[in-house]
Design an enzyme around this catalytic site. Structure first.
Site, PDB file in Angstrom:
ATOM      1  N   GLU A  99       0.815  -1.216   0.000  1.00  0.00           N
ATOM      2  CA  GLU A  99       0.000   0.000   0.000  1.00  0.00           C
ATOM      3  C   GLU A  99       0.853   1.272   0.000  1.00  0.00           C
ATOM      4  OE1 GLU A  99      -4.091  -1.591   2.138  1.00  0.00           O
ATOM      5  OE2 GLU A  99      -2.636  -0.497   3.358  1.00  0.00           O
TER       6      GLU A  99
ATOM      7  N   GLU B   5      -6.742  -7.655  -0.918  1.00  0.00           N
ATOM      8  CA  GLU B   5      -7.207  -7.561   0.460  1.00  0.00           C
ATOM      9  C   GLU B   5      -8.672  -7.169   0.502  1.00  0.00           C
ATOM     10  OE1 GLU B   5      -5.140  -5.094   3.228  1.00  0.00           O
ATOM     11  OE2 GLU B   5      -3.148  -5.693   2.532  1.00  0.00           O
TER      12      GLU B   5
END
Length: 646
Positions: free
Chosen positions: A144, A300
């Site tokens: 991320e 995710e």
């Protein structure tokens, strides 16, 4: 191809006796891919230059024996405490001059050569040890990027910013011209005088802010590239990715997507929001667009509740499955979660896991197992290639315009993401599949293209949009488009640049609505929310007019052949009415979906997903691939799914 199924696996958080149970439970759940080592730097390198791989050797062997492939992370997202103690200068600094501390994650300056050096040393060691490991399926670089620290304002970043500016402009005179530094006595005589846009008495230079956003996205990408170069050299046949975060403003994902072997995304819509399924669908369509002609991976999602909202709603029974099928219907071939086993310590201990705190005699675990079995059965049935549906709308999405539009000192405060989302919903509710496109992309295959608030655009991009309309494509341009060029210089003489000719009009004045909305009457009747403007015609036809407000009696919606201009921030009903009007003129009689029910065509299959509390009866001929039953007449409860193959 198989559908990847699994999640982030963090065995370093657990004693070794749990690892065998993990492997057994993964087999039970149908897990075939585990993301390993995302936050394990301090375990892999407990002291400077001392690597401990023994535990990871054991974990990978256990996964391999259980038939679980490894998405092996490079662990560089969170430097260990020893590194930040030894080199506190790698810690990031905010715009107000505060140096952030260790004790969380992502505590590094993206421009720091020290950070990059230590990170690439670790990546090199991982590649050497595991590059030929039989469990290795893919590399997962960092995690991320930019999630918590997207911009750093330290002196190291300042030096890197100056170098980036030298490369871009060549001379300081070139920079002064591009930034308009004659305003407010900002003219520079040397690049050494230039700093990041740190906190200042009032408005900062807009072009400086924009270049710093470009630089910030670039520096994060350079971190990725440094690690990717090592892995591609060591393991050229192993694909690599890093996880995106949907509509994430700080990183220009059009540029990032070019660097990945496949796109992956992290997605956490709010289960308590009845309209979250539309936001989720939009994000999946963005990933489909970024991925191009390749499948992508939902890297995710939460099995149930997250832990970072003020109120953390659990997912309802079936909701996780329905939202997962949203991704599969939009060409995802991987459904993953954060995380495998719910943590008992740390900042995310109340974030749900595939194996909950309460163990396997739970609803969440049963859903995980049942869904895993379902995906395994589908793996040999679903197409492995990607093909576009026959009728699509395109929404122009430009990260640089996003950065520019949302700066301070604008005509009014606008949310670029909200504008994009509103047009997506209007198209989706009209039955159109949506792709996102860069303004310079080939638009010829789309029946309708909308450019919402394309505040910043190059001459070439505006010409591209105009050419699409002149060639017969239906183009919708909305207010606050074509206002400035790449250096944030205003286009005088009515804004819009080359699109003036295509649209048959020019803009005399902005008249934002600060007190109350202004109504529209004509072909499209609506109320406008926060915007109106004075439009001067030069060949365009008025479709709707403002009936009140500062622009009363003036054009609100115009057409010029197949080119439409919207001078109002239309409410949802207005956008829907305009889309319906355009579809009618195109002669497109598309089936309108029931609100809350998705029909997504993916090659020969149609996915029907019911997000409503009331049952929905399928009205398509064919066979439901999930049940083997005839599809017509099949009743889907809330969060029920059917995959109909003719």
């Amino acid at each position: 191809m198989p559908i990847w199924y699994g999640g982030d696996y963090n065995p370093e958080q657990w004693p070794r006796e749990v690892w065998d149970e993990d492997a057994s439970l993964m087999r039970t759940a149908g897990v075939n891919l585990a993301t390993v080592g995302v936050f394990s730097w301090s375990r892999l390198e407990p002291r400077d230059g001392e690597f401990d791989f023994e535990w990871l050797d054991v974990v990978l062997e256990k996964l391999h024996a259980a038939g679980v492939r490894a998405d092996l992370a490079t662990a560089t997202a969170s430097p260990p405490p020893w590194l930040t103690l030894k080199h506190p200068e790698i810690l990031p600094v905010t715009a107000s001059g505060v140096r952030l501390s260790t004790g969380s994650r992502q505590q590094y300056c993206p421009s720091s050569p020290l950070y990059r050096g230590y990170a690439t040393r670790l990546v090199t060691a991982l590649a050497e040890r595991y590059g030929s490991h039989p469990a290795l399926e893919m590399w997962h670089i960092n995690n991320e990027y930019g999630c918590h620290v997207s911009r750093c304002y330290c002196d190291v970043s300042a030096g890197a910013f100056r170098s980036w500016l030298r490369d871009k402009y060549g001379t300081v005179d070139g920079l002064n011209d591009a930034w308009g530094t004659a305003f407010w006595s900002q003219t520079y005589s040397s690049f050494d005088e230039v700093f990041p846009p740190r906190d200042a008495p009032t408005f900062k230079n807009p072009a400086q802010l924009l270049d710093f956003d470009r630089f910030g996205s670039h520096e994060l990408l350079e971190c990725f590239r440094a690690e990717a170069a090592i892995l591609r050299a060591a393991t050229p046949d192993i694909p690599l990715t890093t996880n995106f975060m949907g509509f994430f403003k700080p990183a220009n994902y059009w540029e990032w997507a070019k660097e990945l072997d496949f796109v992956s995304d992290d997605s956490y819509p709010d289960p308590a929001d009845d309209t979250a399924y539309l936001q989720s669908a939009m994000t999946r369509d963005l990933m489909r667009s970024l991925a191009g002609d390749k499948p992508w991976v939902l890297m995710e999602q939460a099995p149930s509740a997250v832990n970072w909202r003020p109120q953390n709603a659990a997912k309802s029974p079936g909701q996780m499955r329905a939202w997962s099928y949203q991704a599969i219907a939009r060409e995802a071939r991987g459904i993953m979660y954060f995380q495998w086993r719910q943590s008992i310590a740390g900042a995310e201990q109340f974030h749900s896991g595939m194996v909950p705190h309460s163990g396997t005699d739970t609803r969440v675990w049963r859903e995980i197992v049942d869904f895993g079995a379902e995906l395994k059965a589908l793996s040999g049935v679903l197409p492995s290639t990607v093909a576009a549906p026959p009728v699509e709308a395109a929404i122009v999405l430009e990260w640089e315009s996003w950065w520019a539009l949302e700066q301070a000192a604008r005509p009014t405060r606008l949310s670029y993401a909200a504008q994009i989302s509103a047009w997506y919903k209007a198209f989706a509710q009209a039955g159109l599949r949506v792709r996102f496109v860069h303004p310079g992309a080939d638009l010829g295959s789309y029946r309708v293209v909308v450019a919402p608030t394309l505040f910043l655009a190059s001459e070439a991009d505006l010409e591209n949009l105009g050419a699409y309309a002149r060639d017969g494509g239906t183009l919708i341009v909305t207010f606050q488009s074509g206002i400035v060029d790449e250096n944030l210089r205003v286009r005088p003489g009515g804004y819009l640049g080359p699109l003036q000719r295509t649209l048959g009009l020019w803009i005399e004045e902005f008249t934002p609505l600060a007190v109350r909305p202004a109504a529209l009457a004509g072909t499209v009747t609506s109320s406008s929310a926060t915007w109106s403007e004075v439009v001067r015609l030069n060949g365009a036809t008025v479709e709707s007019e403002f009936t009140d407000g500062p622009a009363a009696g003036g054009p609100a919606i115009t057409s010029n052949g197949t080119a439409w201009y919207v001078a109002a921030d239309l409410a949802a009903d207005g956008k829907a009415a305009l889309v319906e009007t355009i579809l009618a003129r195109l002669g497109l009689d598309l089936p309108r979906p029931v609100p809350g029910v998705e029909h997504i065509t993916s090659q020969s299959d149609t996915y029907v997903i019911n997000h409503n509390p009331l049952p929905y009866v399928v009205e398509l001929d064919g066979t439901d691939l999930l049940t083997g039953k005839p599809a017509r007449g099949l009743e889907l409860p809330q969060y029920g799914v059917a995959i109909v193959r003719p």
